[in-house]
Scaffold this motif. Sequence first.
Motif, PDB file in Angstrom:
ATOM      1  N   LYS A 105      13.204   1.410 -15.003  1.00 44.83           N
ATOM      2  CA  LYS A 105      13.122   1.637 -13.568  1.00 44.83           C
ATOM      3  C   LYS A 105      12.907   0.367 -12.746  1.00 44.83           C
ATOM      4  O   LYS A 105      13.336   0.286 -11.593  1.00 44.83           O
ATOM      5  CB  LYS A 105      11.976   2.615 -13.271  1.00 44.83           C
ATOM      6  CG  LYS A 105      12.233   4.033 -13.747  1.00 44.83           C
ATOM      7  CD  LYS A 105      11.078   4.956 -13.394  1.00 44.83           C
ATOM      8  CE  LYS A 105      11.367   6.380 -13.822  1.00 44.83           C
ATOM      9  NZ  LYS A 105      12.510   6.978 -13.103  1.00 44.83           N
ATOM     10  N   HIS A 106      12.239  -0.647 -13.337  1.00 48.12           N
ATOM     11  CA  HIS A 106      11.752  -1.733 -12.489  1.00 48.12           C
ATOM     12  C   HIS A 106      11.996  -3.148 -13.013  1.00 48.12           C
ATOM     13  O   HIS A 106      11.482  -4.099 -12.421  1.00 48.12           O
ATOM     14  CB  HIS A 106      10.242  -1.551 -12.251  1.00 48.12           C
ATOM     15  CG  HIS A 106       9.878  -0.223 -11.672  1.00 48.12           C
ATOM     16  ND1 HIS A 106      10.196   0.129 -10.373  1.00 48.12           N
ATOM     17  CD2 HIS A 106       9.243   0.852 -12.220  1.00 48.12           C
ATOM     18  CE1 HIS A 106       9.753   1.356 -10.135  1.00 48.12           C
ATOM     19  NE2 HIS A 106       9.187   1.817 -11.242  1.00 48.12           N
ATOM     20  N   THR A 241       2.363   6.126 -11.286  1.00 49.71           N
ATOM     21  CA  THR A 241       3.196   6.374 -10.100  1.00 49.71           C
ATOM     22  C   THR A 241       4.517   5.620 -10.166  1.00 49.71           C
ATOM     23  O   THR A 241       5.463   5.999  -9.467  1.00 49.71           O
ATOM     24  CB  THR A 241       2.444   5.982  -8.820  1.00 49.71           C
ATOM     25  OG1 THR A 241       1.953   4.633  -8.939  1.00 49.71           O
ATOM     26  CG2 THR A 241       1.281   6.915  -8.568  1.00 49.71           C
ATOM     27  N   PHE A 242       4.621   4.580 -10.989  1.00 54.39           N
ATOM     28  CA  PHE A 242       5.922   3.907 -11.062  1.00 54.39           C
ATOM     29  C   PHE A 242       6.985   4.809 -11.680  1.00 54.39           C
ATOM     30  O   PHE A 242       8.179   4.564 -11.534  1.00 54.39           O
ATOM     31  CB  PHE A 242       5.833   2.551 -11.785  1.00 54.39           C
ATOM     32  CG  PHE A 242       5.546   2.618 -13.268  1.00 54.39           C
ATOM     33  CD1 PHE A 242       6.524   2.986 -14.180  1.00 54.39           C
ATOM     34  CD2 PHE A 242       4.299   2.267 -13.762  1.00 54.39           C
ATOM     35  CE1 PHE A 242       6.272   3.030 -15.543  1.00 54.39           C
ATOM     36  CE2 PHE A 242       4.033   2.297 -15.122  1.00 54.39           C
ATOM     37  CZ  PHE A 242       5.010   2.683 -16.011  1.00 54.39           C
ATOM     38  N   SER A 245       6.368   8.566  -8.658  1.00 57.33           N
ATOM     39  CA  SER A 245       6.334   8.468  -7.188  1.00 57.33           C
ATOM     40  C   SER A 245       7.580   9.066  -6.524  1.00 57.33           C
ATOM     41  O   SER A 245       7.487   9.701  -5.469  1.00 57.33           O
ATOM     42  CB  SER A 245       6.158   7.014  -6.752  1.00 57.33           C
ATOM     43  OG  SER A 245       7.232   6.213  -7.222  1.00 57.33           O
ATOM     44  N   GLU A 246       8.745   8.873  -7.133  1.00 63.42           N
ATOM     45  CA  GLU A 246       9.975   9.406  -6.541  1.00 63.42           C
ATOM     46  C   GLU A 246       9.922  10.925  -6.453  1.00 63.42           C
ATOM     47  O   GLU A 246      10.291  11.523  -5.428  1.00 63.42           O
ATOM     48  CB  GLU A 246      11.182   8.953  -7.360  1.00 63.42           C
ATOM     49  CG  GLU A 246      12.516   9.366  -6.764  1.00 63.42           C
ATOM     50  CD  GLU A 246      13.701   8.835  -7.551  1.00 63.42           C
ATOM     51  OE1 GLU A 246      14.816   9.353  -7.364  1.00 63.42           O
ATOM     52  OE2 GLU A 246      13.511   7.905  -8.360  1.00 63.42           O
ATOM     53  N   TYR A 292       6.063  -7.484  -7.689  1.00 60.01           N
ATOM     54  CA  TYR A 292       6.139  -6.076  -7.309  1.00 60.01           C
ATOM     55  C   TYR A 292       5.309  -5.739  -6.070  1.00 60.01           C
ATOM     56  O   TYR A 292       5.391  -4.627  -5.549  1.00 60.01           O
ATOM     57  CB  TYR A 292       5.717  -5.193  -8.484  1.00 60.01           C
ATOM     58  CG  TYR A 292       6.669  -5.306  -9.654  1.00 60.01           C
ATOM     59  CD1 TYR A 292       7.954  -4.790  -9.584  1.00 60.01           C
ATOM     60  CD2 TYR A 292       6.289  -5.958 -10.830  1.00 60.01           C
ATOM     61  CE1 TYR A 292       8.835  -4.900 -10.645  1.00 60.01           C
ATOM     62  CE2 TYR A 292       7.168  -6.074 -11.900  1.00 60.01           C
ATOM     63  CZ  TYR A 292       8.437  -5.539 -11.798  1.00 60.01           C
ATOM     64  OH  TYR A 292       9.307  -5.664 -12.845  1.00 60.01           O
ATOM     65  N   TYR A 297       5.552  -1.735  -4.677  1.00 60.71           N
ATOM     66  CA  TYR A 297       6.441  -1.043  -3.744  1.00 60.71           C
ATOM     67  C   TYR A 297       6.549   0.444  -4.052  1.00 60.71           C
ATOM     68  O   TYR A 297       6.800   1.247  -3.158  1.00 60.71           O
ATOM     69  CB  TYR A 297       7.828  -1.693  -3.741  1.00 60.71           C
ATOM     70  CG  TYR A 297       8.578  -1.672  -5.043  1.00 60.71           C
ATOM     71  CD1 TYR A 297       9.240  -0.537  -5.502  1.00 60.71           C
ATOM     72  CD2 TYR A 297       8.666  -2.824  -5.840  1.00 60.71           C
ATOM     73  CE1 TYR A 297       9.935  -0.524  -6.683  1.00 60.71           C
ATOM     74  CE2 TYR A 297       9.372  -2.823  -7.034  1.00 60.71           C
ATOM     75  CZ  TYR A 297      10.001  -1.672  -7.452  1.00 60.71           C
ATOM     76  OH  TYR A 297      10.690  -1.666  -8.632  1.00 60.71           O
ATOM     77  N   TRP A 298       6.372   0.854  -5.306  1.00 61.96           N
ATOM     78  CA  TRP A 298       6.489   2.284  -5.631  1.00 61.96           C
ATOM     79  C   TRP A 298       5.285   3.093  -5.126  1.00 61.96           C
ATOM     80  O   TRP A 298       5.329   4.306  -5.124  1.00 61.96           O
ATOM     81  CB  TRP A 298       6.665   2.489  -7.138  1.00 61.96           C
ATOM     82  CG  TRP A 298       5.608   1.822  -7.977  1.00 61.96           C
ATOM     83  CD1 TRP A 298       4.325   2.250  -8.196  1.00 61.96           C
ATOM     84  CD2 TRP A 298       5.747   0.594  -8.701  1.00 61.96           C
ATOM     85  NE1 TRP A 298       3.651   1.374  -9.001  1.00 61.96           N
ATOM     86  CE2 TRP A 298       4.502   0.351  -9.343  1.00 61.96           C
ATOM     87  CE3 TRP A 298       6.788  -0.306  -8.895  1.00 61.96           C
ATOM     88  CZ2 TRP A 298       4.281  -0.767 -10.136  1.00 61.96           C
ATOM     89  CZ3 TRP A 298       6.571  -1.420  -9.674  1.00 61.96           C
ATOM     90  CH2 TRP A 298       5.329  -1.644 -10.298  1.00 61.96           C
ATOM     91  N   ASP A 299       4.197   2.411  -4.716  1.00 62.14           N
ATOM     92  CA  ASP A 299       3.035   3.105  -4.168  1.00 62.14           C
ATOM     93  C   ASP A 299       3.001   3.094  -2.633  1.00 62.14           C
ATOM     94  O   ASP A 299       2.070   3.632  -2.045  1.00 62.14           O
ATOM     95  CB  ASP A 299       1.745   2.463  -4.690  1.00 62.14           C
ATOM     96  CG  ASP A 299       1.363   2.972  -6.077  1.00 62.14           C
ATOM     97  OD1 ASP A 299       1.835   4.067  -6.440  1.00 62.14           O
ATOM     98  OD2 ASP A 299       0.625   2.279  -6.783  1.00 62.14           O
TER      99      ASP A 299
END
Length: 303
Positions: A105-106, A241-242, A245-246, A292, A297-299
């Motif tokens: 994902k990241h 959450t990574f 979160s989506e 990050y 950013y995912w939070d």
Amino acid sequence: MDRIDAMRAFVSVVIEGSFSNAATTLQLSPQLVSKYVSKLEERLAVRLLNRTTRKVSLTEAGTHYFQHAQQILLSIDEMDSQLGGLQQHPTGTLRISAPVSFALKHMGKLVTEFQSHYPFVNVDLQLNDRKVDIVDEGYDVALRIGRLKSSSLIAKQVAPIRLILCASPDYLEKHGTPEKPEDLKNHRYLHYSYTEMDTKDEIYQWLRVKNTQRSSEFQSNNGDVLVDCAIAGAGIALQPTFIASEAINSGKLIEVLPQFATGSVGLYVVYAHRKLLPHKIRCFIDFINGYYGTPPYWDKVVT
């Protein structure tokens, strides 16, 4: 006596024609240059230079030694220059071990941007959720997520990682929404195989009980699978959450017991040594640090 320093002093005396000129070139005292050459002759048990008050000249043995010593010093200087170039422009292959879901994902964008900054570094990214042995398995760095225990490895936190309990709206409508940690005993827990439940956190205590019971539970060593199962209504999952979160932002999952949040763990870059670190590794550590964001950013809240 350093053999290379003595060799360099001898070659400089021959090229410059005197001890005093060699001392000026090497930025040493004439006495030290003379001492280096004398010690070299003692070690070799042969006279290399004939000395008079006006000049120095090579002996037959000195002539042979000078030719070989000059080539050796040129090779050493060339090697130093090449290694210095590696420090300025890192090259080679950087072997990275990273958790599967996080990398999928990241890390694609990160690796792409890293290589655009350092185009001579090849990246070998291997995905594995187990804790690899960096030294024995030949990795330069590993990314790890959790609360790291003390070890001989060097670990640098590069981002906080937040863990949440989550479940689908349909599941919560059917089975009820837990209001306190002990309510978890009445719910189906989707267990991540590598979770280390050694904390005193109240939620972890109840999840440990659920994991011990293993009654009609589901477990997997992959967080994406567990999140997909939670979205499908299979139960409650504890996931970072990574990954989640989506689904949280889209309403497919709802955070459960947010008032009893388990807190943050960390994303760490782990490597074997602090001293004489290859430049490719140092560049990667510096690049990923803060990449990050804080919070990541995912939070960030989606508006």
